[in-house]
Motif scaffolding. Structure first.
Motif, PDB file in Angstrom:
ATOM      1  N   HIS A 164      23.897   5.518  21.860  1.00  0.00           N
ATOM      2  CA  HIS A 164      23.544   6.730  21.261  1.00  0.00           C
ATOM      3  C   HIS A 164      24.403   7.787  21.866  1.00  0.00           C
ATOM      4  CE1 HIS A 164      19.359   4.957  19.816  1.00  0.00           C
ATOM      5  NE2 HIS A 164      20.467   4.684  19.111  1.00  0.00           N
ATOM      6  N   PHE A 165      23.964   8.171  23.232  1.00  0.00           N
ATOM      7  CA  PHE A 165      24.413   9.320  23.910  1.00  0.00           C
ATOM      8  C   PHE A 165      25.726   9.222  24.585  1.00  0.00           C
ATOM      9  CE2 PHE A 165      24.371  11.397  28.292  1.00  0.00           C
ATOM     10  CZ  PHE A 165      24.491  12.724  27.734  1.00  0.00           C
TER      11      PHE A 165
ATOM     12  N   GLY B 171      27.545  10.159  21.275  1.00  0.00           N
ATOM     13  CA  GLY B 171      26.958  11.926  21.619  1.00  0.00           C
ATOM     14  C   GLY B 171      25.744  12.237  21.010  1.00  0.00           C
ATOM     15  N   LEU B 172      24.966  11.176  20.471  1.00  0.00           N
ATOM     16  CA  LEU B 172      23.828  11.418  19.770  1.00  0.00           C
ATOM     17  C   LEU B 172      22.681  11.911  20.859  1.00  0.00           C
ATOM     18  CD1 LEU B 172      23.763   8.572  17.030  1.00  0.00           C
ATOM     19  CD2 LEU B 172      24.372  10.935  16.784  1.00  0.00           C
ATOM     20  N   LEU B 173      22.088  12.992  20.450  1.00  0.00           N
ATOM     21  CA  LEU B 173      21.056  13.394  21.447  1.00  0.00           C
ATOM     22  C   LEU B 173      19.613  12.763  21.182  1.00  0.00           C
ATOM     23  CD1 LEU B 173      21.861  16.901  22.335  1.00  0.00           C
ATOM     24  CD2 LEU B 173      21.676  15.022  23.891  1.00  0.00           C
ATOM     25  N   ASN B 174      19.495  11.557  21.467  1.00  0.00           N
ATOM     26  CA  ASN B 174      18.172  10.717  21.008  1.00  0.00           C
ATOM     27  C   ASN B 174      17.183  11.055  22.175  1.00  0.00           C
ATOM     28  OD1 ASN B 174      16.263   9.121  20.447  1.00  0.00           O
ATOM     29  ND2 ASN B 174      17.278   7.397  20.821  1.00  0.00           N
ATOM     30  N   PHE B 175      16.293  11.720  21.955  1.00  0.00           N
ATOM     31  CA  PHE B 175      15.171  12.148  22.873  1.00  0.00           C
ATOM     32  C   PHE B 175      13.808  11.356  22.465  1.00  0.00           C
ATOM     33  CE2 PHE B 175      17.872  15.677  24.293  1.00  0.00           C
ATOM     34  CZ  PHE B 175      17.747  15.437  25.556  1.00  0.00           C
ATOM     35  N   GLY B 176      14.262  10.333  21.896  1.00  0.00           N
ATOM     36  CA  GLY B 176      12.811   9.511  21.397  1.00  0.00           C
ATOM     37  C   GLY B 176      13.091   8.011  21.692  1.00  0.00           C
ATOM     38  N   GLN B 177      14.066   7.460  22.695  1.00  0.00           N
ATOM     39  CA  GLN B 177      14.216   6.324  22.659  1.00  0.00           C
ATOM     40  C   GLN B 177      12.772   5.406  22.964  1.00  0.00           C
ATOM     41  OE1 GLN B 177      16.459   4.693  21.849  1.00  0.00           O
ATOM     42  NE2 GLN B 177      17.100   2.762  23.320  1.00  0.00           N
ATOM     43  N   SER B 178      11.946   6.222  23.583  1.00  0.00           N
ATOM     44  CA  SER B 178      10.645   5.670  24.128  1.00  0.00           C
ATOM     45  C   SER B 178       9.955   4.948  22.816  1.00  0.00           C
ATOM     46  CB  SER B 178       9.610   6.505  24.769  1.00  0.00           C
ATOM     47  OG  SER B 178       9.408   7.638  23.792  1.00  0.00           O
ATOM     48  N   ALA B 179      10.063   5.631  21.560  1.00  0.00           N
ATOM     49  CA  ALA B 179       9.545   5.254  20.152  1.00  0.00           C
ATOM     50  C   ALA B 179      10.255   4.085  19.708  1.00  0.00           C
ATOM     51  CB  ALA B 179       9.729   6.461  19.245  1.00  0.00           C
TER      52      ALA B 179
ATOM     53  N   LEU C  56      33.240   5.743  17.077  1.00  0.00           N
ATOM     54  CA  LEU C  56      32.287   6.183  17.865  1.00  0.00           C
ATOM     55  C   LEU C  56      32.422   7.395  18.903  1.00  0.00           C
ATOM     56  CD1 LEU C  56      29.253   3.700  18.353  1.00  0.00           C
ATOM     57  CD2 LEU C  56      29.831   4.996  16.330  1.00  0.00           C
ATOM     58  N   LYS C  57      33.471   6.936  19.750  1.00  0.00           N
ATOM     59  CA  LYS C  57      33.823   7.608  20.862  1.00  0.00           C
ATOM     60  C   LYS C  57      34.576   8.854  20.353  1.00  0.00           C
ATOM     61  CE  LYS C  57      35.023   3.581  23.209  1.00  0.00           C
ATOM     62  NZ  LYS C  57      36.118   2.902  23.843  1.00  0.00           N
ATOM     63  N   ALA C  58      35.148   8.658  19.355  1.00  0.00           N
ATOM     64  CA  ALA C  58      35.949  10.002  18.656  1.00  0.00           C
ATOM     65  C   ALA C  58      34.903  11.113  18.081  1.00  0.00           C
ATOM     66  CB  ALA C  58      36.924   9.370  17.470  1.00  0.00           C
ATOM     67  N   ILE C  59      33.965  10.416  17.418  1.00  0.00           N
ATOM     68  CA  ILE C  59      32.882  11.234  16.981  1.00  0.00           C
ATOM     69  C   ILE C  59      32.242  12.161  18.059  1.00  0.00           C
ATOM     70  CG2 ILE C  59      30.490  11.160  15.892  1.00  0.00           C
ATOM     71  CD1 ILE C  59      31.508   8.963  14.135  1.00  0.00           C
TER      72      ILE C  59
ATOM     73  N   GLN D  36      24.680   3.664  11.986  1.00  0.00           N
ATOM     74  CA  GLN D  36      24.891   2.549  12.593  1.00  0.00           C
ATOM     75  C   GLN D  36      24.892   2.488  14.090  1.00  0.00           C
ATOM     76  OE1 GLN D  36      28.653   0.414  11.478  1.00  0.00           O
ATOM     77  NE2 GLN D  36      28.712   1.751   9.583  1.00  0.00           N
ATOM     78  N   SER D  37      25.163   3.329  14.859  1.00  0.00           N
ATOM     79  CA  SER D  37      24.745   3.606  16.269  1.00  0.00           C
ATOM     80  C   SER D  37      23.649   3.817  16.436  1.00  0.00           C
ATOM     81  CB  SER D  37      25.714   4.751  16.582  1.00  0.00           C
ATOM     82  OG  SER D  37      25.080   5.500  17.987  1.00  0.00           O
ATOM     83  N   LEU D  38      22.788   4.692  15.787  1.00  0.00           N
ATOM     84  CA  LEU D  38      21.518   4.903  15.918  1.00  0.00           C
ATOM     85  C   LEU D  38      20.606   3.517  15.627  1.00  0.00           C
ATOM     86  CD1 LEU D  38      19.692   7.317  16.671  1.00  0.00           C
ATOM     87  CD2 LEU D  38      19.113   7.779  14.224  1.00  0.00           C
ATOM     88  N   VAL D  39      20.830   2.916  14.831  1.00  0.00           N
ATOM     89  CA  VAL D  39      20.229   1.514  14.489  1.00  0.00           C
ATOM     90  C   VAL D  39      20.649   0.498  15.679  1.00  0.00           C
ATOM     91  CG1 VAL D  39      20.003  -0.331  12.981  1.00  0.00           C
ATOM     92  CG2 VAL D  39      20.296   1.728  11.823  1.00  0.00           C
TER      93      VAL D  39
END
Ligand code: ATP
Ligand code: MG
Lengths: 332, 331
Positions: free
Chosen positions: B32-33, B37-45, B185-188, B208-211
């Motif tokens: 993700h991150f 570059g996705l700021l996922n602050f809910g990985q625990s979920a 992904l890296k380009a995004i 797709q990255s989030l999943v």
């Protein structure tokens, strides 16, 4: 520099007899826009009644700072949504179509503020541009065998373009380590990797040194010879006059004039639009001579006068004076 | 001071099941991150739905472990879609806000007393891991004894399964990130608009990255739950996510093995400092006015925090990162 200028003469011929007025229909338009309006609060940034771009031509979009050129680009390429209006590309309506689909339809743009992908290598920036890559789908990405061959072809094409744009020595460097002008080159080369039918370049020459400008101009002309249509925004009037077959002038959101370079540059409305927006700007170059240093920021308008002056004198554009480039506006 | 016990718990932490669970959480977060570059602050979920997926299926509904695994994975996919659909078209910070809120909602949901029948509320659920340990090929053996470190037969089984999952995840991440898919992904991560202008469907790639990262996280949840043979809502709080971020940065973002090594170092440090401090205070090495036994537990976080600060000053790219990449940010 141009071995083959067949496309140029075709474009010039097709556009020669047209009346020079805003919205004039072209014999073979690739892009047709109608009543495109974009407002930002109270400000109407774009209000284009009707405009057509001739297929296979190099068309320049000029106008003073804030005229709405970039906003118009954003609308056409799906990066911004208009309040009203519609447009077609190659006969297909593209209004409301997402940016990536616009690019896949064959209309690819570059940005005024360069968007080099800093932490990717130059060669990876280029490879990214290729469309229809098998390895870009999730499951096939896991099986290198399915995409290695295509990757090699993409790489060969990328290296070819990098050589043309004199960036081949930088191919394994991070794009973030390139200079401002090199990034402009990279962005243009990357857009070509998409193999578009039409390229839209937002100030491709800004910040590129005069020697390289000449070779960039050569590249742009070559695009036309390769069958592409080019629409580009540029403030340097010498350059515009040198390469464009047709000029569209925007002012305060609308198209205020259109025509062949010679006619547009002599059009009083155009001169007015530039002068009107830049009354404080002292005339810097008249007939190539520096008269007054003036306000450097305003040179976009001022060079026009210089160019018009030169035109009326000898009808031939002078090669860009290196000094001109120093005055040219940096992307805001 | 019993140094041999300090060393043995520390060494065990290098490859222990907690390290595995956090490594998987961090591998997912790195997708993700680090890469997108996705700021996922809910990985625990994502770990939570994996863990509870197994626990509820097996303990509450008496279904098989495999159905639980399938439900846990499906739940991670659905969670990613739910989080992504409304936010991935928006600016990056929206995802951060939504994910941190969603993770808290999900945790409170597990805790809800009205749902005690299914989730066990704040007590959580137990007795769902029997199926898993029934599969244990080492069952009945003495486990392994390497002198300083020993693992029981149960521990050995979870370690083998856990490390297999870690290595498989690393392999998948490696293959993907060295492919054109990973390049997108890296380009995004660098500039979405540039990627759009080249005809790529940015939304779809981010999804797709989030999943993918979420599913890898759910694997971590499986390991965590099966190791402890219990699930508890508060395990899957924001602290879990922040530890995972620390691990990603420690190991070096956007490096395949960064999260694994990051997790090892993080836990070995934490456990070493913890056990040293508690040994010290048990043996009255420090005077009472300096540090009591109960204070020692907090001091370890202070020391680990200090270590991380020093790391970021002297090695901002993490253990595996490329310094040149980090320096590009300054331009
Ligand atoms: N996102 C925005 N929000 C508000 N106003 C905007 C926005 N984008 C553009 N504008 C306004 O719209 C007008 C047109 O801007 P635009 O960037 O299209 O000009 P331009 O012709 O490209 O100028 P330049 O030659 O300086 O690049 C300007 O007055 C600008 O302030
Ligand atoms: Mg502009």
């Amino acid at each position: 520099m141009d071995a083959d200028r067949a496309a140029r003469s075709r474009a010039v011929e097709a556009l020669a007899g047209l009346p020079c007025e805003p919205g004039v229909p072209k014999p073979d338009p690739i892009l047709i826009a109608d009543n495109v309006v974009r407002r930002f609060g109270g400000l109407t940034a774009v209000d284009v009644k009707h405009v057509e771009v001739q297929r296979g031509s190099i068309t320049a979009l000029i106008g003073p700072n804030g005229a709405g050129k970039t906003t118009f680009f954003n609308l056409l390429t799906g990066f911004d949504a208009p309040d009203e209006g519609s447009w077609t590309f190659n006969g297909r309506s593209l209004s409301g179509v997402a940016a990536h689909k616009v690019a896949r339809a064959g209309m690819v743009r570059t940005f005024q503020l360069t968007k080099a992908l800093s932490k990717l290598k130059v060669i990876d920036n280029m490879r990214l541009g290729a469309t229809g890559q098998r390895g870009e789908t999730f499951w096939r990405a896991l099986l290198p065998g399915t995409w290695k061959q295509q990757e090699a072809e993409v790489t060969a094409r990328a290296e070819d373009l990098l050589t043309r744009f004199k960036l081949i020595a930088k191919k394994d460097d991070f794009a973030g380590s390139l200079s401002g002008g090199q990034r402009k080159l990279l962005e243009m080369a990357r857009a070509l990797m998409v193999q578009p039918e039409m390229v839209m370049l937002d100030e491709p020459m800004a910040g590129v040194n005069p020697a390289l400008t000449q070779s960039l101009l050569g590249h742009v002309k070559q695009l036309r010879e390769d069958g592409m249509t080019v629409l580009f925004v540029e403030h340097d009037m010498d350059m515009v006059h040198d390469i464009s077959d047709w000029i569209i002038v925007m002012g305060q959101g609308g198209v205020i004039a259109e025509g062949t370079p010679d006619k547009v540059m002599a059009d009083p409305r155009v001169i007015d639009a530039y002068l009107g927006a830049h009354h404080d700007g002292a005339v810097k170059t008249v007939g190539g001579e520096e008269v007054d240093a003036g306000d450097l920021e305003e040179s976009g308008g001022v060079t026009l006068i210089g160019a018009v002056d030169e035109l009326s004198q000898d009808d031939v554009p002078s090669p860009p004076v290196s000094g001109d480039d120093d005055f040219r506006k940096e992307p805001a | 001071m019993n140094w041999s016990s300090i060393f043995s718990v520390s060494l065990e932490a290098i490859i222990g099941s907690t390290t595995i669970a956090y490594a998987l959480a961090a591998i997912g977060l790195n997708v993700h991150f680090g890469y997108t570059g996705l700021l996922n602050f809910g990985q625990s979920a994502f770990l939570g739905v994996g863990a509870y997926g197994i626990a509820i299926t097996v303990a509450t509904f008496s279904q098989s472990l495999w159905l639980g695994v399938a439900i846990g994975l499906a739940a991670a996919v659905i969670l990613a879609l739910l989080l992504g659909i409304p936010t991935l078209r928006l600016r990056a910070d929206y995802l951060a806000i939504v994910t941190i809120a969603a993770a808290e909602i999900i945790r409170l949901f597990y805790r809800a007393t009205d749902l005690r029948k299914w989730t066990g509320a704040s007590d959580g659920l137990q007795s769902f891991s029997q199926d898993f340990y029934d599969l244990n090929p080492f069952a009945g053996s003495k486990g392994i004894d390497l002198g300083l470190i020993t693992f029981t037969d149960r521990e050995l089984w979870i370690l083998v399964v856990g490390w297999t999952l870690v290595l498989l995840s690393c392999l998948v991440v490696y293959l993907l990130m060295s492919s054109p898919w990973g390049r997108v992904l890296k380009a995004i991560r660098e500039d979405e608009d540039a990627v759009r202008s080249l005809g790529k469907n940015v939304f779809s790639y981010k999804m797709q990255s989030l999943v993918l990262g979420g599913v890898i996280g759910a694997l971590g949840g499986f390991v965590f739950a099966l190791d402890r043979a219990a699930v508890q809502p508060d395990t899957y709080g924001t602290e879990f996510t922040f530890f995972a971020y620390t691990i990603v940065i420690l190991g070096g973002a956007a490096r395949v093995f960064g999260p694994v090594v990051g997790s090892m170092i993080f836990w070995v440090l934490l456990v070493f400092i913890d056990s040293t401090l508690s040994e010290a205070s048990n043996n009255k090495v420090f005077p009472e006015w300096f540090m009591t036994t109960s204070q020692a537990g907090s001091v370890r976080y202070i020391l680990v925090g200090l270590g991380l600060i020093l790391l970021l000053i002297y090695r901002p790219q993490g253990i595996f990162g490329d310094k040149r990449e980090v320096m590009l940010d300054g331009r």
